[in-house]
Design a protein around this motif. Structure first.
Motif, PDB file in Angstrom:
ATOM      1  N   LYS A   1      11.489   7.042  -4.948  1.00  0.00           N
ATOM      2  CA  LYS A   1      10.111   7.525  -5.124  1.00  0.00           C
ATOM      3  C   LYS A   1       9.893   8.106  -6.518  1.00  0.00           C
ATOM      4  O   LYS A   1       8.861   7.862  -7.151  1.00  0.00           O
ATOM      5  CB  LYS A   1       9.801   8.598  -4.073  1.00  0.00           C
ATOM      6  CG  LYS A   1       9.583   8.035  -2.697  1.00  0.00           C
ATOM      7  CD  LYS A   1       9.082   9.121  -1.766  1.00  0.00           C
ATOM      8  CE  LYS A   1       8.603   8.491  -0.476  1.00  0.00           C
ATOM      9  NZ  LYS A   1       7.857   9.405   0.357  1.00  0.00           N
TER      10      LYS A   1
ATOM     11  N   ALA B   1       9.733   5.411  -9.124  1.00  0.00           N
ATOM     12  CA  ALA B   1       8.403   4.783  -9.118  1.00  0.00           C
ATOM     13  C   ALA B   1       7.368   5.690  -9.781  1.00  0.00           C
ATOM     14  O   ALA B   1       6.480   5.221 -10.500  1.00  0.00           O
ATOM     15  CB  ALA B   1       7.994   4.465  -7.682  1.00  0.00           C
TER      16      ALA B   1
ATOM     17  N   ALA C   1       6.517   1.265  -2.984  1.00  0.00           N
ATOM     18  CA  ALA C   1       7.137   1.611  -4.274  1.00  0.00           C
ATOM     19  C   ALA C   1       8.556   1.087  -4.380  1.00  0.00           C
ATOM     20  O   ALA C   1       9.075   0.902  -5.482  1.00  0.00           O
ATOM     21  CB  ALA C   1       7.132   3.124  -4.446  1.00  0.00           C
TER      22      ALA C   1
ATOM     23  N   ARG D   1      -0.321   7.543  -5.354  1.00  0.00           N
ATOM     24  CA  ARG D   1       0.970   7.951  -5.898  1.00  0.00           C
ATOM     25  C   ARG D   1       1.215   7.441  -7.309  1.00  0.00           C
ATOM     26  O   ARG D   1       2.209   7.816  -7.937  1.00  0.00           O
ATOM     27  CB  ARG D   1       2.099   7.394  -5.007  1.00  0.00           C
ATOM     28  CG  ARG D   1       2.114   7.993  -3.646  1.00  0.00           C
ATOM     29  CD  ARG D   1       2.898   7.150  -2.658  1.00  0.00           C
ATOM     30  NE  ARG D   1       2.684   7.672  -1.311  1.00  0.00           N
ATOM     31  CZ  ARG D   1       3.356   8.698  -0.804  1.00  0.00           C
ATOM     32  NH1 ARG D   1       4.279   9.291  -1.507  1.00  0.00           N
ATOM     33  NH2 ARG D   1       3.099   9.121   0.409  1.00  0.00           N
ATOM     34  N   ASP D   2       0.356   6.576  -7.792  1.00  0.00           N
ATOM     35  CA  ASP D   2       0.614   6.006  -9.122  1.00  0.00           C
ATOM     36  C   ASP D   2       0.523   7.079 -10.210  1.00  0.00           C
ATOM     37  O   ASP D   2      -0.327   7.966 -10.148  1.00  0.00           O
ATOM     38  CB  ASP D   2      -0.407   4.899  -9.423  1.00  0.00           C
ATOM     39  CG  ASP D   2      -0.274   3.761  -8.452  1.00  0.00           C
ATOM     40  OD1 ASP D   2       0.852   3.561  -7.964  1.00  0.00           O
ATOM     41  OD2 ASP D   2      -1.286   3.095  -8.155  1.00  0.00           O
TER      42      ASP D   2
END
Lengths: 436, 336
Positions: free
Chosen positions: A247, A250, A277, B163-164
């Motif tokens: 995570k 990513a 991800a 989440r990017d």
């Protein structure tokens, strides 16, 4: 004592004594396999499928073949919670079970393996540390009761560098490779091999330790993703550290297809929490992913609903292979000592003469799933091959051919480290030319 | 906080950040292998501050219960895990996350009532250490019960938070400053939660009763504030805070056993910020979060790395030397 108390005490004593009284008659033709498992605790997501795979394969052998050459397999799980103290306690509790005692112990923990080496050697019970534990225990002259097949962390480090080299057209000169590792004896295992390879092949190695349990890696990945920007990242992680690393990688935009984990960092619990991800993430493996082999079909057919829910996952498959190797060692021992329950010492002989040829693997229904192995008195690793698998977002798939680690330098390193251990412990290495 | 103290904080904090930055810049000038740019420093600092808010979310639960009962609730970590497990379990059963949130809150209220009835009420008037030991029991019970109920598998908790990574100030800093969107949302959630708690404590009748109990149990009892009800309410509120922390941490790491261990990350925050102060939990979290990230990135290399866990405790203990009650803790003066 009142009459009621006396009755209760008598009943309790009878219940406790019943198995002891009944066991000799029932257990004459049984081979006991102890299972050290961790279905609870911080590593339960990994421990459950490992235990499931071990159990299902033993059930399969009993259901399909009527046991090993007519000897029924019995087994008992003992919960270690991946804790060294509990591991030793479980060992002591289970080592004497069955008519001939425990066949072999598979701790599935480097720490427990370290804790058991002396005890198991004294008790003459083999320890199978399949892809974990001490790499130098591959030297059977110093570690007669420890078996590291099919490969060690050092072998894997070598194989992964071979894989990366192949992706870089054979030239690693000037490339940057980072190792993110669990800050423990396990995580540090590949460092010596990688440092040697960095000198030989000219790549720059950077080390990033992660404190247990690995919940916090933001700083690590800021350094990797925003400062160092390595060409490749290797990971030696376990449990929550793996999914957190994926995570965080990513989150800093590190490309997943250049991120390769050890075989303990490459299962469903590692990638599923990271969801999309994790797509493209890779890991090493010493067996193929999936559930397509004949052995898997047999489990589905014969166990049906009794098969575990984790059937076919990476760690389930690893548990299956662990049991398969133990069963084959017992079978090999029976070829010499007769079709009856084997003692730990006899099973050790079985391990030391184990020869999993392509034909035998075909008979086991594992063609394409596991590569051939041959154990000798000197070589307890057996020349196993490795592969790289990749997560496609839904399942693991094969991403490389089988890779054979460069045995010569690895063997020299095993022998050097084992000799040092032997000197420290006052062990006189065996002369394998004199071993039967 | 007095205006003078507030001014000291507003001027002092950026000053300390700049001094540390200049110190690193000097080290980088003297040692070419030491990497430092102001943009990278800002990036690490922002990431640390956002991480600190996540720690504060957990620390808040501890503060609430300590304020109301003087008990250090060892079970707060397992409450976070239990809340997240329940929420994700209900979502897996097909509930929308909003409904699951409501249902989980209800479950946590039931847990709070059960804790008050079964554990706390029989221990009224017992020494604080006994209540503390009782919370250790609650920790192990919730830990095991949650997993028995919902399983030990790693579960994905996704409520749609992006989440990017995003990049800010690309014109000012080469490559921009990377910020994790998820952390931004978590920080915003933490801010809203603190605002809600502030309103609850300051403006509602129950909130005022809670503050009265926090100030003096006996005095609160003497004016008719029911201690049992207050305990149940405060455990319910702590449960809700645990749920929010569980959603954020579970969304970030996945819901699994080790989530209970994040309580360990709240301890240095509490030591630093004080056990009785909600602003202390927030400021403590920010200092610990930023401090440990900066230490790991810029100083970790000198001592082999992996220092952030113990560095957080060391930083907290450094503050203790000067403020034994924590930055915002109440100074207790007892006359003999």
């Amino acid at each position: 004592m009142r009459l009621r108390d006396l009755c209760v005490a008598s009943l309790g004593a009878a219940v406790l004594a019943a198995p002891i009284v009944a066991s000799p008659a029932l257990a004459q033709n049984e081979q006991f396999v102890p299972l050290l498992v961790y279905r609870t605790g911080p590593y339960a997501p990994n421990g459950i499928p490992l235990a499931d795979g071990q159990v299902d394969y033993l059930k399969l052998i009993n259901a399909r073949d009527g046991g090993i050459n007519g000897v029924t397999i019995t087994f008992e799980e003992c919960e270690t919670q991946y804790n060294n103290d509990r591991g030793v306690e479980c060992y002591e509790r289970l080592k004497g079970n069955g008519p001939t005692g425990a066949s072999a112990f598979s701790p599935f923990s480097t720490g427990i393996t370290y804790a058991l080496i002396d005890r198991a050697t004294t008790d003459q019970i083999p320890v199978l540390s399949m892809g974990y534990g001490r790499a130098d225990a591959s030297d059977g002259t110093v570690f007669p009761y420890v078996f590291t097949l099919p490969a060690t962390y050092w072998g894997q480090a070598d194989a992964l560098i071979q894989y990366i080299s192949a992706q870089e057209d054979g030239n690693l000169e000037g490339k940057k490779i980072a190792l993110v590792y669990h800050d423990s004896a396990y995580g540090k295992e590949p460092i010596t091999t990688l440092e040697r390879l960095s000198k030989e092949r000219g790549f720059e190695l950077s080390l990033f330790p992660v404190a247990h349990p690995g919940l916090e890696q933001k700083a690590t990945w800021l350094q990797i993703g925003r400062q160092l920007r390595p060409d490749w990242v290797l990971m030696w992680g376990w449990g929550v550290m793996n999914s957190t690393a994926i995570k965080e990688a990513a989150a800093v935009g590190y490309p997943m297809d250049r991120f390769v984990g050890v075989w303990w960092s490459g299962a469903e619990p590692d990638v599923e929490p990271a969801a999309a991800a994790a797509k493209g993430y890779k890991s090493g493996a010493f067996h193929a992913p999936g559930a397509d082999s004949q052995m898997h079909k047999d489990i589905q057919e014969l166990l049906g609903d009794d098969a575990a829910d984790t059937f076919g996952t990476v760690l389930y498959n690893r548990g299956v292979i662990n049991s398969a190797i133990v069963v084959e060692a017992i079978r090999t021992a029976m070829a010499k000592y007769g079709n009856k329950p084997m003692t730990g010492e006899q099973v050790r002989w079985g391990f030391e003469n184990l020869d999993l040829t392509p034909e035998r693997i075909e008979e086991m229904g594992m063609t394409g799933f596991l590569e051939p192995l041959k154990i000798t008195c000197e070589d307890h690793e057996g020349g196993g091959k490795l592969m790289v698998q990749q997560w496609n977002g839904e399942a693991w798939e094969v991403a490389s051919d089988w890779i054979e680690p460069n045995r010569e330098p690895l063997r020299a390193a095993y022998e050097e480290s084992a000799a040092k251990y032997a000197a420290e412990q006052g062990i006189t290495p065996r002369d394998c030319s004199k071993v039967e | 906080m007095s205006p003078r103290a507030l001014t000291a904080w507003i001027l002092g904090a950026p000053g300390v950040i700049l001094i540390i930055g200049f110190l690193f810049q000097a080290i980088a000038a003297a040692n070419s292998s030491f990497f430092f740019t102001w943009g990278y420093y800002a990036e690490v600092l922002i990431a640390g501050l956002l991480q600190g808010v996540m720690y504060s979310l957990v620390a808040l639960g501890f503060v609430l219960i300590f304020k109301a009962s003087g008990v250090f609730n060892f079970a707060q970590g397992s409450l976070v895990l239990f809340a997240a497990l329940t929420m994700v379990g209900l979502m897996e059963m097909g509930l929308h996350w909003v409904l699951a949130l409501v249902a989980t809150t209800a479950v946590l209220v039931l847990v709070a009532l059960a804790v008050e009835r079964v554990v706390l009420r029989p221990l009224v008037n017992q020494p604080q250490i006994i209540l503390f030991m009782a919370t250790i029991g609650i920790f192990y019970f919730l830990d095991g019960f949650g997993q028995t109920l919902w399983g030990s598998d790693v579960k994905v908790l996704d409520i749609g938070i992006p989440r990017d990574p995003i990049f800010i100030l690309p014109g000012l800093v080469e490559g921009g400053i990377l910020i994790n969107q998820f952390d931004l949302y978590a920080a915003a959630t933490g801010g809203i939660l603190v605002a809600v708690l502030a309103v609850f404590f300051q403006k509602t009748r129950i909130g005022r009763a809670l503050r009265a109990v926090a100030d003096d149990h006996q005095a609160a009892l003497s004016v008719g504030i029911p201690l049992k009800v207050i305990w149940a309410v405060v455990w319910s509120v702590a449960g809700f805070v645990a749920l929010i922390a569980g959603i954020m941490w579970g969304g970030k790491l996945g819901v699994q056993f080790t989530l209970a261990l994040i309580a360990l990350k709240a301890l240095p925050v509490l030591i630093l910020g004080g056990f009785t102060s909600i602003p202390g939990a927030i400021v403590g979290g920010l200092i610990i979060g930023a401090g440990e990230q900066v230490a790991e990135v810029f100083l970790g290399g000198f001592v082999g790395g992996a220092i952030q866990d113990w560095f957080a405790y060391m930083l907290a203990m450094l503050f203790l030397l000067f403020r034994p009650q924590g930055l915002f803790g109440e100074k207790i003066i007892e006359r003999v």
